[in-house]
Design a protein around this motif. Structure first.
Motif, PDB file in Angstrom:
ATOM      1  N   SER A  42       0.814  -1.218   0.000  1.00 17.48           N
ATOM      2  CA  SER A  42       0.000   0.000   0.000  1.00 17.48           C
ATOM      3  C   SER A  42       0.848   1.269   0.000  1.00 17.48           C
ATOM      4  CB  SER A  42      -0.950   0.011   1.201  1.00 17.48           C
ATOM      5  OG  SER A  42      -0.224   0.126   2.412  1.00 17.48           O
ATOM      6  N   GLU A  43       2.080   1.167   0.474  1.00 15.29           N
ATOM      7  CA  GLU A  43       2.943   2.352   0.487  1.00 15.29           C
ATOM      8  C   GLU A  43       3.254   2.837  -0.932  1.00 15.29           C
ATOM      9  OE1 GLU A  43       5.518  -1.220   0.113  1.00 15.29           O
ATOM     10  OE2 GLU A  43       3.839  -0.657   1.402  1.00 15.29           O
ATOM     11  N   ILE A  44       3.170   1.927  -1.912  1.00 16.29           N
ATOM     12  CA  ILE A  44       3.415   2.297  -3.307  1.00 16.29           C
ATOM     13  C   ILE A  44       2.344   3.276  -3.792  1.00 16.29           C
ATOM     14  CG2 ILE A  44       3.447   1.385  -5.674  1.00 16.29           C
ATOM     15  CD1 ILE A  44       4.670  -1.200  -4.417  1.00 16.29           C
ATOM     16  N   VAL A  72      -8.903  -0.147  -0.920  1.00 25.20           N
ATOM     17  CA  VAL A  72      -7.479  -0.202  -0.585  1.00 25.20           C
ATOM     18  C   VAL A  72      -6.762   1.079  -0.993  1.00 25.20           C
ATOM     19  CG1 VAL A  72      -5.295  -1.381  -1.087  1.00 25.20           C
ATOM     20  CG2 VAL A  72      -7.359  -2.720  -0.617  1.00 25.20           C
ATOM     21  N   PHE A  73      -7.020   1.569  -2.196  1.00 26.00           N
ATOM     22  CA  PHE A  73      -6.330   2.770  -2.681  1.00 26.00           C
ATOM     23  C   PHE A  73      -6.693   3.993  -1.837  1.00 26.00           C
ATOM     24  CE2 PHE A  73      -6.079   1.024  -7.315  1.00 26.00           C
ATOM     25  CZ  PHE A  73      -5.321  -0.041  -6.844  1.00 26.00           C
ATOM     26  N   ASN A  74      -7.975   4.145  -1.527  1.00 24.94           N
ATOM     27  CA  ASN A  74      -8.389   5.289  -0.708  1.00 24.94           C
ATOM     28  C   ASN A  74      -7.865   5.171   0.717  1.00 24.94           C
ATOM     29  OD1 ASN A  74     -10.178   7.320  -2.141  1.00 24.94           O
ATOM     30  ND2 ASN A  74     -11.158   5.414  -2.785  1.00 24.94           N
ATOM     31  N   ALA A  75      -7.866   3.965   1.267  1.00 32.87           N
ATOM     32  CA  ALA A  75      -7.343   3.767   2.625  1.00 32.87           C
ATOM     33  C   ALA A  75      -5.856   4.107   2.672  1.00 32.87           C
ATOM     34  CB  ALA A  75      -7.576   2.328   3.074  1.00 32.87           C
ATOM     35  N   SER A  76      -5.120   3.672   1.656  1.00 31.39           N
ATOM     36  CA  SER A  76      -3.688   3.955   1.603  1.00 31.39           C
ATOM     37  C   SER A  76      -3.421   5.455   1.519  1.00 31.39           C
ATOM     38  CB  SER A  76      -3.060   3.246   0.404  1.00 31.39           C
ATOM     39  OG  SER A  76      -1.703   3.586   0.267  1.00 31.39           O
ATOM     40  N   GLY A  79      -3.349   7.135   4.717  1.00 32.94           N
ATOM     41  CA  GLY A  79      -2.319   6.742   5.666  1.00 32.94           C
ATOM     42  C   GLY A  79      -2.430   5.349   6.243  1.00 32.94           C
ATOM     43  N   ARG A  80      -3.395   4.556   5.788  1.00 31.24           N
ATOM     44  CA  ARG A  80      -3.506   3.181   6.283  1.00 31.24           C
ATOM     45  C   ARG A  80      -2.373   2.348   5.694  1.00 31.24           C
ATOM     46  NH1 ARG A  80      -7.185   6.192   7.578  1.00 31.24           N
ATOM     47  NH2 ARG A  80      -9.305   5.589   8.221  1.00 31.24           N
ATOM     48  N   ASP A  81      -1.738   1.547   6.513  1.00 32.70           N
ATOM     49  CA  ASP A  81      -0.657   0.678   6.045  1.00 32.70           C
ATOM     50  C   ASP A  81      -1.175  -0.748   5.860  1.00 32.70           C
ATOM     51  OD1 ASP A  81       1.447   2.541   5.872  1.00 32.70           O
ATOM     52  OD2 ASP A  81       1.732   2.459   8.042  1.00 32.70           O
ATOM     53  N   LYS A  85      -8.887  -0.708   7.800  1.00 32.40           N
ATOM     54  CA  LYS A  85      -9.554  -0.461   9.074  1.00 32.40           C
ATOM     55  C   LYS A  85     -10.151   0.950   9.081  1.00 32.40           C
ATOM     56  CE  LYS A  85      -6.447  -3.430  11.771  1.00 32.40           C
ATOM     57  NZ  LYS A  85      -5.399  -3.457  12.832  1.00 32.40           N
ATOM     58  N   ASN A  86     -11.251   1.083   9.801  1.00 33.08           N
ATOM     59  CA  ASN A  86     -11.895   2.393   9.963  1.00 33.08           C
ATOM     60  C   ASN A  86     -12.283   2.975   8.608  1.00 33.08           C
ATOM     61  OD1 ASN A  86     -12.796   4.918  10.581  1.00 33.08           O
ATOM     62  ND2 ASN A  86     -10.947   5.582  11.658  1.00 33.08           N
ATOM     63  N   VAL A  87     -13.509   2.687   8.179  1.00 26.90           N
ATOM     64  CA  VAL A  87     -13.972   3.056   6.844  1.00 26.90           C
ATOM     65  C   VAL A  87     -14.106   4.566   6.647  1.00 26.90           C
ATOM     66  CG1 VAL A  87     -16.452   2.992   7.346  1.00 26.90           C
ATOM     67  CG2 VAL A  87     -15.631   2.313   5.057  1.00 26.90           C
ATOM     68  N   GLY A  88     -13.742   5.348   7.638  1.00 29.97           N
ATOM     69  CA  GLY A  88     -13.775   6.800   7.504  1.00 29.97           C
ATOM     70  C   GLY A  88     -12.951   7.332   6.351  1.00 29.97           C
ATOM     71  N   TYR A  89     -12.002   6.536   5.858  1.00 28.18           N
ATOM     72  CA  TYR A  89     -11.167   6.973   4.728  1.00 28.18           C
ATOM     73  C   TYR A  89     -12.018   7.235   3.476  1.00 28.18           C
ATOM     74  CZ  TYR A  89     -11.646   2.019   3.519  1.00 28.18           C
ATOM     75  OH  TYR A  89     -12.160   0.767   3.245  1.00 28.18           O
ATOM     76  N   ILE A  90     -13.216   6.642   3.420  1.00 26.62           N
ATOM     77  CA  ILE A  90     -14.030   6.772   2.211  1.00 26.62           C
ATOM     78  C   ILE A  90     -14.798   8.097   2.179  1.00 26.62           C
ATOM     79  CG2 ILE A  90     -16.273   5.817   2.925  1.00 26.62           C
ATOM     80  CD1 ILE A  90     -14.229   4.718  -0.174  1.00 26.62           C
ATOM     81  N   TRP A  91     -14.756   8.872   3.280  1.00 31.22           N
ATOM     82  CA  TRP A  91     -15.532  10.111   3.334  1.00 31.22           C
ATOM     83  C   TRP A  91     -15.035  11.142   2.318  1.00 31.22           C
ATOM     84  CZ3 TRP A  91     -20.162  10.975   4.819  1.00 31.22           C
ATOM     85  CH2 TRP A  91     -20.624  12.283   5.010  1.00 31.22           C
ATOM     86  N   GLN A  92     -13.724  11.174   2.100  1.00 24.44           N
ATOM     87  CA  GLN A  92     -13.154  12.065   1.083  1.00 24.44           C
ATOM     88  C   GLN A  92     -12.391  11.205   0.070  1.00 24.44           C
ATOM     89  OE1 GLN A  92     -13.792  15.165   0.674  1.00 24.44           O
ATOM     90  NE2 GLN A  92     -14.875  15.538   2.606  1.00 24.44           N
TER      91      GLN A  92
END
Length: 271
Positions: A42-44, A72-76, A79-81, A85-92
């Motif tokens: 995911s760091e890529i 996965v792309f939005n979570a990464s 800052g998700r490694d 986890k925590n679907v809040g990444y999808i808000w933006q």
């Protein structure tokens, strides 16, 4: 501008954002609770430019694969490694992210039309139509639409054009790479075929370990490398080169063949 701002395909970004939010919330448990998604690389994602990136992947279901990549792309990017986890990444969500899909598939129902609005670049398949083999010319408008998506952001493509493993890659992908010179990122997925139905809408089995490996961008000589060389490079990168058949287990091969035979049987007996 503002709330009515559109992307290059005329889709209102505010509406697209809410569609991705809702679909993200609805599908998160399919990879996090009912099944488990193991992610590598995911760091890529965080090191890539904002535009002109082409993700090339093997294909196992119509929709579950690409939905997982959106997660996965939005979570990464948030800052998700190697986790979602925590679907809040999808808000933006990243709104300039697209995926290539068959036009006839994306027109079949209201749900597929919603998926299309969320990010598909619909193309007309040159080798298959309505369940029958065909042979027709590539539409230049399809190529230019993929180029338009690359100029705007990221594009996910499945160059085999089928969910059946180890099928040859379509050379159109090499033409796109030579023409638009994107950063090409291989993605290898597994477990989706076992956990979802072919469309990727229904959970077929729970407790399956799904995996997604994001690899380093490929080194491609856009000017001098041949189409065949690029295709072979892609086949190895997404682990779909014929040589991989020599090392896959007999049990896995039998499972794939049984699944394909069952699918053929059902198609023959459709009313």
């Amino acid at each position: 501008m503002g709330i009515f701002k559109e992307n290059p395909f005329g889709h209102i970004l505010f509406l697209k954002k809410w569609l991705i939010r809702v679909l993200g919330l609805m599908t998160h448990s399919r990879y996090k609770r009912f099944n488990s998604l193991d992610v590598e690389g995911s760091e890529i994602i965080r090191s890539l430019p904002d535009k002109n990136v082409l993700f090339v992947s093997n294909h196992q279901t119509y929709f579950a694969d690409v939905v997982a990549m959106f997660h996965v792309f939005n979570a990464s990017l948030k800052g998700r490694d190697n986790n979602i986890k925590n679907v809040g990444y999808i808000w933006q969500p990243k709104l300039n992210m697209y995926y290539v899909a068959a036009a006839e598939t994306m027109k079949k129902s209201l749900l597929t039309k919603i998926f299309a609005y969320a990010g598909s670049v619909s193309v007309e398949r040159t080798w298959r139509s309505e369940g029958k083999d065909v042979k027709r010319q590539v539409k230049m408008s399809d190529i230019s639409n993929i180029g338009k998506a690359l100029n705007d952001g990221w594009v996910i493509t499945f160059p085999q054009g089928t969910t059946t493993p180890w099928k040859p890659l379509r050379k159109g992908t090499a033409h796109i790479i030579k023409k638009y010179r994107p950063v090409v990122v291989p993605v290898v997925i597994d477990g989706f075929r076992r956990s979802f139905d072919k469309k990727g809408l229904r959970i077929k089995k729970k407790g399956i370990l799904q995996s997604m490996v994001i690899k380093e961008p490929l080194d491609i000589d856009y000017e001098n490398e041949s189409f065949d060389s690029i295709i072979e490079k892609l086949e190895y990168a997404i682990e779909q080169h014929p040589s991989f058949l020599k090392v896959i287990s007999k049990e896995d091969l039998m499972a794939y063949e049984e699944e394909n035979e069952l699918r053929r049987f059902r198609n023959r007996h459709k009313v």
